[in-house]
Design a protein around this motif. Structure first.
Motif, short mmCIF file in Angstrom:
data_model
loop_
_atom_site.label_atom_id
_atom_site.label_comp_id
_atom_site.label_asym_id
_atom_site.label_seq_id
_atom_site.Cartn_x
_atom_site.Cartn_y
_atom_site.Cartn_z
N LEU A 1 23.35 42.07 32.86
CA LEU A 1 23.43 40.62 33.03
C LEU A 1 24.83 40.18 33.48
N ALA A 2 25.61 41.11 33.98
CA ALA A 2 27.00 40.80 34.37
C ALA A 2 27.05 39.77 35.50
N LYS A 3 27.90 38.79 35.30
CA LYS A 3 28.22 37.84 36.38
C LYS A 3 29.41 38.44 37.12
N ILE A 4 29.31 38.57 38.43
CA ILE A 4 30.33 39.24 39.22
C ILE A 4 31.11 38.21 40.02
N ASN A 5 32.42 38.23 39.87
CA ASN A 5 33.32 37.35 40.61
C ASN A 5 34.11 38.22 41.58
#
Length: 148
Positions: free
Chosen positions: A136-140
């Motif tokens: 569920l990682a949000k990637i920036n």
């Protein structure tokens, strides 16, 4: 050859242990945790399954397989344990990349936004999310143009 380089044995698969398909067919995978890990975009496409021995490696360095070539992703400091936010660095010389790319992964329990069938998701995002703890990682991308 890749498995031989990663673990010193020429296993034909990247799953954990041995999977038997009847008495005469045994598919061998990694028998212990790897020092340097392995993840693949093929897993996101559900074509293979990389085991935890490859994903949860000793050192925070992963060989990535995407399409027809290999690249590398790593952490400069190991932020895998007890961290909700950490940086991953990616390097791919084939694309004419001169500098490493830093992406920041933020973990939480919120589902990811829905992706339409015509939306483009960077393949690195998909590869990172094959690691169960990071699904569920949000990637920036920190101002870098995402690699599609």
């Amino acid at each position: 050859l890749t498995n031989l380089c990663l673990c010193g044995k020429a296993f034909s698969n990247v799953h954990d242990g041995i999977i038997s398909h009847g008495p005469s067919l045994q598919m061998r995978g990694f028998d212990k945790q790897l020092q340097v890990g392995f993840v693949s975009h093929l897993e996101h496409r559900e074509m293979i399954k990389c085991g935890s021995h490859a994903k949860d490696c000793v050192d925070p360095i992963w060989v990535l397989y995407n399409e027809s070539h290999y690249t590398v992703m790593f952490m400069k400091t190991d932020g895998r344990k007890n961290s909700e936010k950490f940086d991953l660095y990616y390097y791919d010389q084939q694309g004419g990349q001169d500098e490493e790319i830093r992406v920041t992964a933020t973990l939480d329990n919120m589902p990811l936004p829905a992706v339409g069938k015509h939306d483009l998701t960077p393949y690195l995002n998909d590869i990172i999310r094959t690691v169960p703890a990071w699904r569920l990682a949000k990637i920036n991308w920190n101002g870098t143009d995402p690699l599609l």
